[in-house]
Design a protein around this motif. Structure first.
Motif, mmCIF file in Angstrom:
data_model
loop_
_atom_site.group_PDB
_atom_site.id
_atom_site.type_symbol
_atom_site.label_atom_id
_atom_site.label_comp_id
_atom_site.label_asym_id
_atom_site.label_seq_id
_atom_site.Cartn_x
_atom_site.Cartn_y
_atom_site.Cartn_z
ATOM 1 N N ASN A 17 0.676 5.347 5.415
ATOM 2 C CA ASN A 17 0.145 3.980 5.345
ATOM 3 C C ASN A 17 0.635 3.285 4.087
ATOM 4 N N HIS A 21 2.805 7.957 -3.706
ATOM 5 C CA HIS A 21 2.815 7.667 -5.139
ATOM 6 C C HIS A 21 2.665 8.952 -5.941
ATOM 7 N N GLY A 151 -5.718 16.842 -3.079
ATOM 8 C CA GLY A 151 -6.227 16.310 -4.333
ATOM 9 C C GLY A 151 -7.749 16.378 -4.315
ATOM 10 N N ASP A 153 -9.957 14.166 -4.377
ATOM 11 C CA ASP A 153 -10.654 13.182 -3.530
ATOM 12 C C ASP A 153 -10.927 13.702 -2.120
ATOM 13 N N VAL A 192 -5.255 11.794 -10.058
ATOM 14 C CA VAL A 192 -4.477 10.866 -10.881
ATOM 15 C C VAL A 192 -5.128 9.489 -10.763
ATOM 16 N N LYS A 201 -9.061 5.799 -8.694
ATOM 17 C CA LYS A 201 -7.931 6.699 -8.443
ATOM 18 C C LYS A 201 -6.671 5.911 -8.081
ATOM 19 N N SER A 203 -3.912 4.776 -5.859
ATOM 20 C CA SER A 203 -4.062 4.694 -4.417
ATOM 21 C C SER A 203 -2.994 3.782 -3.806
ATOM 22 N N LYS A 204 -2.573 4.125 -2.579
ATOM 23 C CA LYS A 204 -1.565 3.316 -1.879
ATOM 24 C C LYS A 204 -2.087 1.915 -1.614
ATOM 25 N N SER A 205 -3.412 1.828 -1.379
ATOM 26 C CA SER A 205 -3.953 0.539 -0.950
ATOM 27 C C SER A 205 -4.401 -0.357 -2.110
HETATM 28 N N1 AQP Z 1 -4.834 9.608 -7.025
HETATM 29 C C1 AQP Z 1 -4.658 10.811 -6.514
HETATM 30 N N2 AQP Z 1 -4.628 11.898 -7.301
HETATM 31 C C2 AQP Z 1 -4.434 13.154 -6.779
HETATM 32 N N3 AQP Z 1 -4.255 13.378 -5.464
HETATM 33 C C3 AQP Z 1 -4.279 12.316 -4.638
HETATM 34 N N4 AQP Z 1 -4.134 12.184 -3.304
HETATM 35 C C4 AQP Z 1 -4.231 10.887 -2.958
HETATM 36 N N5 AQP Z 1 -4.449 10.135 -4.044
HETATM 37 C C5 AQP Z 1 -4.483 10.980 -5.107
HETATM 38 C C6 AQP Z 1 -3.887 13.307 -2.408
HETATM 39 O O1 AQP Z 1 -2.755 13.005 -1.615
HETATM 40 C C7 AQP Z 1 -2.910 13.573 -0.335
HETATM 41 C C8 AQP Z 1 -2.605 12.568 0.734
HETATM 42 O O2 AQP Z 1 -3.540 11.550 0.771
HETATM 43 P P1 AQP Z 1 -3.586 10.567 2.028
HETATM 44 O O3 AQP Z 1 -2.301 9.872 2.164
HETATM 45 O O4 AQP Z 1 -4.031 11.287 3.229
HETATM 46 O O5 AQP Z 1 -4.723 9.567 1.746
HETATM 47 P P2 AQP Z 1 -5.547 9.198 0.512
HETATM 48 O O6 AQP Z 1 -6.158 10.383 -0.142
HETATM 49 O O7 AQP Z 1 -6.508 8.191 0.994
HETATM 50 O O8 AQP Z 1 -4.416 8.598 -0.428
HETATM 51 P P3 AQP Z 1 -4.313 7.170 -1.050
HETATM 52 O O9 AQP Z 1 -3.011 7.020 -1.678
HETATM 53 O O10 AQP Z 1 -5.484 6.893 -1.912
HETATM 54 O O11 AQP Z 1 -4.314 6.211 0.185
HETATM 55 P P4 AQP Z 1 -5.280 5.017 0.485
HETATM 56 O O12 AQP Z 1 -4.949 3.965 -0.490
HETATM 57 O O13 AQP Z 1 -4.957 4.656 1.883
HETATM 58 O O14 AQP Z 1 -6.686 5.530 0.310
HETATM 59 C C9 AQP Z 1 -4.329 14.127 -0.261
HETATM 60 O O15 AQP Z 1 -4.275 15.523 -0.460
HETATM 61 C C10 AQP Z 1 -5.028 13.476 -1.419
HETATM 62 O O16 AQP Z 1 -6.031 14.296 -1.944
#
Ligand code: AQP
Length: 338
Positions: A17, A21, A151, A153, A192, A201, A203-205
């Motif tokens: 999505n 990062h 991670g 989260d 991170v 945190k 985040s992509k979003s």
């Molecule tokens: N900030 C982070 N620090 C450490 N680990 C992280 N992960 C995500 N953000 C951090 C780990 O990356 C893996 C994939 O995550 P994902 O793509 O399934 O969704 P997410 O956790 O929701 O990642 P994002 O980037 O924060 O996306 P959005 O913005 O859509 O919510 C997981 O193992 C996660 O732990």
């Protein structure tokens, strides 16, 4: 811990999505690469999860390929490890429905990620976003995976997957059928944080591109983002205690330690008493040296989208060979198939 009756198997995935990062890399992807050296691993591009919030169809297709390219460029080896995208293996969706009927509303109501993502717009969120952790449990348990590198989260979602596995085993009187998967959360950067706000945190979003380092950023962008990263006016502390109330300093030190393959203690000792300007120069240099090779390999791989699609298809074939018999057995256990 998982019961010894189950063979160790690693499963993990990321949502296509947006750009991956540095948080995705240090929190998960880097550990995936290490784990494939001595364990059987399955790594998935969890594209159905990406539909839980609106995504342009063309962007989704492109993002599936980009995330696949990022996995491979970071070191996931499709010859050794199963690599595929979730939607090609319909057993994930079938098992997720069964788990929707096993999980309780109260369990899902407690998920902090849903609360954060839905925010004030809860009534208008997709039902998919609410039941996302059930699909995640299905992703893992369709293979009876025992270890899930993620991670920090994702810890709560893993606990829910364990609860679902346990309840299924109890409800259908099949003790130990599903393993209780263990999260593998390791390294100095398991969470991170945003470069603009040490309490959120990375985040992509996040609306601000300056909040994160994308795996597609070039060297100049990485240097700029680290230079502009929020800090405080004091020099870096010389002990753990000195980071209290200084989340941005702590985040940058953790990133340095993880990228340098060292410990937090080593990074603290190295930069004790230094000003942020000098530290940021070294951090930027290290980040560029670790991320740029991944970025250029991603670009090379993306030059041949047909080859990426071929890798995903071959991976889906191998994945189905493992999960189809398990999901067929679950359908018999539940009485769906006689
Ligand atoms: N900030 C982070 N620090 C450490 N680990 C992280 N992960 C995500 N953000 C951090 C780990 O990356 C893996 C994939 O995550 P994902 O793509 O399934 O969704 P997410 O956790 O929701 O990642 P994002 O980037 O924060 O996306 P959005 O913005 O859509 O919510 C997981 O193992 C996660 O732990």
């Amino acid at each position: 811990m998982t019961t010894p009756t189950h063979k160790p198997l690693v499963f993990s995935g990321m949502q296509p999505n947006g750009n991956l990062h540095l948080g995705n890399y240090l929190g998960a992807l880097k550990n995936w690469v290490k784990m494939q050296q001595d364990m059987n691993c399955i790594y998935c591009v969890v594209d159905m999860h990406a539909l839980t919030t609106w995504v342009d169809p063309k962007e989704l297709t492109q993002s599936i390929r980009e995330v696949t390219a990022a996995y491979i460029a970071a070191g996931v080896d499709p010859a050794k490890t199963i690599l595929f995208n979730q939607s090609q293996v319909h057993e994930h969706a079938e098992l997720a429905w069964i788990f929707n009927c096993v999980a309780r509303m109260g369990w899902l109501n407690r998920m902090t990620q849903f609360k954060e993502k839905a925010g004030k717009n809860r009534e208008n969120s997709s039902v998919g976003l609410f039941v996302y952790p059930d699909l995640m449990a299905a992703d893992i348990l369709a293979y009876k995976a025992t270890h899930v590198p993620v991670g920090e989260d994702q810890k709560q979602h893993l606990e829910l997957a364990r609860d679902i596995a346990q309840k299924f085993n109890n409800d259908y009187n099949v003790p130990d059928y599903f393993p209780l998967p263990d999260p593998v959360i390791t390294g100095p950067a398991t969470r991170v944080m945003s470069l603009r706000d040490g309490s959120k945190k990375m985040s992509k979003s996040d609306e601000s591109d300056y909040s994160r380092i994308n795996l597609t950023d070039d060297a100049d962008a990485i240097v700029q983002k680290i230079r502009k990263a929020r800090t405080d006016p004091n020099p870096l502390p010389d002990s753990e205690k000195g980071f209290e109330g200084r989340p941005e300093a702590e985040n940058l030190i953790n990133i340095y330690a993880a990228l340098a393959d060292g410990t937090r203690e080593q990074a603290i000792a190295r930069f004790a008493g230094r000003q942020f300007s000098g530290f940021k120069n070294e951090l930027a240099e290290l980040t560029v040296s670790k991320i740029s090779p991944i970025t250029s390999e991603m670009r090379r791989l993306l030059g041949d989208p047909a080859e990426i699609d071929r890798i995903l298809k071959a991976g889906a074939h191998k994945a189905r060979a493992i999960c189809a018999p398990i999901v067929a057995e679950v359908k018999r256990m539940t009485g769906l198939v006689g």
